[in-house]
Design a protein around this motif. Structure first.
Motif, short mmCIF file in Angstrom:
data_model
loop_
_atom_site.label_atom_id
_atom_site.label_comp_id
_atom_site.label_asym_id
_atom_site.label_seq_id
_atom_site.Cartn_x
_atom_site.Cartn_y
_atom_site.Cartn_z
N ARG A 33 0.78 -1.22 -0.14
CA ARG A 33 -0.10 0.15 0.04
C ARG A 33 1.03 1.23 -0.13
NH1 ARG A 33 -5.24 0.44 3.59
NH2 ARG A 33 -6.06 -0.52 1.79
N LEU A 34 0.57 2.01 -1.06
CA LEU A 34 1.28 3.12 -1.02
C LEU A 34 0.48 4.33 -0.60
CD1 LEU A 34 3.46 5.22 -1.99
CD2 LEU A 34 2.66 5.24 -4.28
N GLN A 35 1.00 4.90 0.77
CA GLN A 35 0.15 5.93 0.96
C GLN A 35 0.78 7.45 0.43
OE1 GLN A 35 -2.23 5.17 3.49
NE2 GLN A 35 -3.20 7.16 3.29
N ILE A 36 -0.04 8.13 -0.36
CA ILE A 36 0.52 9.10 -0.78
C ILE A 36 0.98 10.30 0.04
CG2 ILE A 36 0.17 11.00 -3.03
CD1 ILE A 36 -1.37 8.68 -4.25
N PRO A 37 2.22 10.97 0.33
CA PRO A 37 2.44 12.11 1.21
C PRO A 37 1.67 13.35 0.69
CG PRO A 37 4.45 10.70 0.51
CD PRO A 37 3.47 10.22 -0.33
N SER A 38 1.34 14.15 1.54
CA SER A 38 0.84 15.55 1.28
C SER A 38 1.77 16.13 0.46
CB SER A 38 0.55 16.20 2.51
OG SER A 38 1.60 16.47 3.18
N TYR A 39 2.86 16.03 0.36
CA TYR A 39 3.72 16.99 -0.18
C TYR A 39 4.05 16.54 -1.81
CZ TYR A 39 7.29 13.63 1.56
OH TYR A 39 7.99 12.50 1.60
N TRP A 40 3.73 15.26 -2.25
CA TRP A 40 4.04 14.78 -3.49
C TRP A 40 3.09 15.79 -4.45
CZ3 TRP A 40 3.98 9.05 -4.93
CH2 TRP A 40 5.11 8.56 -4.18
N SER A 41 3.79 15.97 -5.55
CA SER A 41 3.35 16.87 -6.87
C SER A 41 2.08 16.11 -7.48
CB SER A 41 4.30 17.28 -7.66
OG SER A 41 5.03 18.08 -6.91
N VAL A 42 1.15 16.68 -8.01
CA VAL A 42 0.28 15.93 -8.59
C VAL A 42 1.12 15.59 -10.33
CG1 VAL A 42 -1.76 17.20 -7.69
CG2 VAL A 42 -0.45 18.17 -9.77
N GLY A 43 0.54 14.51 -10.67
CA GLY A 43 1.50 14.01 -12.03
C GLY A 43 0.91 12.65 -12.50
N ALA A 44 1.71 12.33 -13.63
CA ALA A 44 1.67 11.10 -14.28
C ALA A 44 2.68 10.33 -13.74
CB ALA A 44 1.52 11.10 -15.51
N TYR A 45 2.43 9.34 -12.79
CA TYR A 45 3.41 8.30 -12.13
C TYR A 45 3.61 7.10 -12.95
CZ TYR A 45 3.99 11.68 -8.34
OH TYR A 45 4.22 12.90 -7.51
N VAL A 46 5.14 6.33 -12.76
CA VAL A 46 5.10 5.12 -13.06
C VAL A 46 5.74 4.11 -12.03
CG1 VAL A 46 6.23 3.54 -14.76
CG2 VAL A 46 5.04 5.45 -15.73
N ALA A 47 5.23 3.18 -11.62
CA ALA A 47 5.83 2.09 -10.51
C ALA A 47 6.68 1.36 -11.43
CB ALA A 47 5.00 1.70 -9.67
N VAL A 48 8.00 1.16 -11.20
CA VAL A 48 8.76 0.27 -11.80
C VAL A 48 9.15 -0.96 -10.70
CG1 VAL A 48 11.07 0.03 -12.94
CG2 VAL A 48 9.76 1.95 -13.20
N LEU A 49 8.77 -2.03 -10.99
CA LEU A 49 8.82 -3.22 -10.38
C LEU A 49 9.95 -4.38 -10.61
CD1 LEU A 49 5.02 -4.64 -10.89
CD2 LEU A 49 5.78 -3.06 -9.24
N THR A 50 10.83 -4.46 -9.78
CA THR A 50 12.02 -5.20 -9.94
C THR A 50 12.23 -6.19 -9.08
OG1 THR A 50 13.02 -3.41 -11.00
CG2 THR A 50 14.32 -5.01 -10.62
N THR A 51 12.32 -7.49 -9.66
CA THR A 51 12.59 -8.63 -8.95
C THR A 51 13.99 -8.87 -8.40
OG1 THR A 51 13.01 -10.28 -10.86
CG2 THR A 51 10.90 -9.94 -9.82
N ALA A 52 14.19 -9.46 -7.46
CA ALA A 52 15.99 -9.77 -7.20
C ALA A 52 16.54 -10.48 -8.01
CB ALA A 52 15.79 -10.84 -5.71
N ASP A 53 15.93 -11.06 -9.01
CA ASP A 53 16.93 -11.74 -10.09
C ASP A 53 16.92 -11.08 -11.54
OD1 ASP A 53 14.41 -12.31 -10.85
OD2 ASP A 53 14.53 -14.56 -10.86
#
Length: 484
Positions: free
Chosen positions: A144-164
């Motif tokens: 769960r990503l709780q969005i901080p109050s100081y984050w800018s509005v915008g288009a975001y991309v989460a990059v998921l990376t495995t250990a391997d």
């Protein structure tokens, strides 16, 4: 057909000559036809070897092995709210989530905002499929990503990376309801319409395609009627045509426009008060519209808020949104495409042609990029561009095109002008025309429609940038924002 033989959407920064803003190797920013033109003018296939490393020591996850794939709910949230990530990892191992914001950061296309703790990945159950509707709503929440109050509005991309070293992506939006000059609307409904997840040769389905029992890709007649937002995007995890929106964002933020952000489902759900903005900007391919979306856009225009459509084939199909099985609103998208009871139809087939809002409407595909031919160059839109009547802007009519239909009624207007009239050859070799439109509604609102897919890429995509289009777009937005 074996899984290894199925062609995959694999492309990347090289596909549209953009350096990867994440610094992690090629990404599928723009995926259209099966081929693209590289900087030398050579035709290169979008498809590549599934096993090919994308560089940087990481490899792109795929929909057969599902090394790491995920989706979020909701797709847009405000600071102080939370976004839940549902992620599968096979084989089970630790993974991390790097969150980037798209923008102009000293020439980079994105900036890293935060990184998750190391997370424990599990193999989630296989996607559920019923009547070609594929859903992963039964996946456990991974983070769960709780969005901080100081984050800018915008288009975001989460990059998921495995250990391997496998990697995938999830787009999401951070919004708020504070006033701004311009509200950028990300076309998440159209993105989902094209999503073929999983591209496994068996299960995946979009509003365009599905597989048969022999692993052959079927067309629209056999495609899904209802699709779910509760699933990853196919391939590397970014939507088809997502690059169009990112091109506009990078350019607009570079030049300091005051932007707010939301997605199409926000417009549908009534979460947007158009009176807070001077203009609403639709930056990319935005083909699928619900009735509440159209009403909201019409109310915006009639209330004096301008509308800017920077692509083509906008508001073509009428669609519906419904809650998921667990009651979460707007997680199922239905478009019957003339099939079955209560069938969905083209807006123009229900006597509400899109031209009545846009000023022009969809004319057809453009098989090969063609020049945009300037018309009415004395108009203020072309000020300081150096453009003259009849000038050709190479490659700017591409993908799909709109034009004015003389037998279709126009919206009520105080003034109206066509700013381009561009011949191109259709797939049958017949000559067609693209047009770019601008009108002023009685409220004073301006409504601009570029009439081509290639407008946003001309703003900030290396290899496609055109200074005349940049200046014309600035002229338009400056007038809407009432800049000096």
């Amino acid at each position: 057909m074996g899984a290894e033989q199925i062609r995959r959407w694999e492309s990347g920064a090289l596909a549209h000559a953009v350096s990867d803003p994440f610094g992690q190797g090629p990404l599928p920013w723009l995926r259209g036809s099966e081929n693209y033109f590289d900087d030398t003018g050579q035709v290169v296939p979008w498809y590549a070897d599934l096993a090919r490393s994308t560089g940087g020591g990481t490899r792109t996850a795929d929909d057969v092995h599902r090394q790491i794939k995920g989706f979020v709910s909701p797709g847009a949230a405000a600071p102080g709210e939370a976004i839940d990530f549902h992620i599968t990892v096979d084989p089970p191992q630790q993974f991390s989530v790097d969150v980037y914001r798209i923008g102009h950061y000293g020439g980079d296309g994105a900036a890293k905002i935060t990184t998750s703790p190391r997370l424990s990945g599990i193999v989630q159950p296989p996607p559920l499929a019923a009547d070609r509707t594929v859903s992963c709503h039964h996946w456990w929440m991974s983070w769960r990503l709780q969005i901080p109050s100081y984050w800018s509005v915008g288009a975001y991309v989460a990059v998921l990376t495995t250990a391997d070293g496998y990697r995938s992506h999830i787009p999401f939006t951070v919004r708020h309801d504070h006033p701004a000059d311009l509200l950028l609307l990300l076309p998440d409904i159209t993105w989902q319409a094209y999503n073929l997840y999983p591209e496994d040769g068996r299960t995946g389905a979009s509003l365009y395609h599905a597989w048969d029992e022999r692993g052959r890709l079927l067309g629209e007649e056999d495609a899904a009627v209802t699709i779910s937002f509760d699933r990853p995007y196919a391939g590397a995890g970014l939507p088809l045509h997502v690059g169009h929106a990112y091109d506009f964002i990078r350019w607009a933020e570079r030049y300091g426009y005051d932007l707010a952000y939301a997605d199409a489902r926000d417009l549908h759900a009534g979460r947007i008060d158009p009176s807070r903005y001077r203009g609403l900007v639709f930056p990319g391919h935005d083909e699928y519209w619900t009735t509440p979306m159209r009403r909201a856009a019409e109310r915006a225009r009639d209330g004096g808020t301008s509308l800017v459509f920077l692509s083509a084939n906008t508001m073509y199909w009428q669609v519906g949104l419904a809650p998921s099985a667990s009651g979460i609103p707007d997680r199922l998208l239905t478009c019957r495409k003339r099939r079955g009871p209560g069938k969905s139809a083209l807006w123009r087939e229900v006597d509400r042609p899109e031209q009545q809002l846009l000023g022009i409407q969809y004319a057809g595909r453009v098989p090969e990029p063609s020049p945009l031919v300037v018309r009415n160059a004395e108009h203020w839109l072309w000020d300081a561009t150096g453009a003259a009547d009849g000038d050709e802007i190479d490659g700017l009519v591409a993908g799909e095109a709109d034009r004015y239909f003389p037998r279709t009624s126009l919206p009520e207007h105080d003034s109206r002008i066509l700013l381009a009239h561009s011949p191109y050859q259709d797939s049958e070799g017949a000559t067609r025309h693209q047009e770019t439109s601008l009108y002023q509604a009685p409220s004073g609102a301006l409504v601009f429609a570029s009439g081509t897919f290639a407008w946003s890429p001309a703003l900030d995509r290396p290899g496609h940038v055109d200074a005349r289009i940049q200046q014309a777009t600035a002229n338009l937005l400056d007038r809407i924002c009432k800049r000096d």
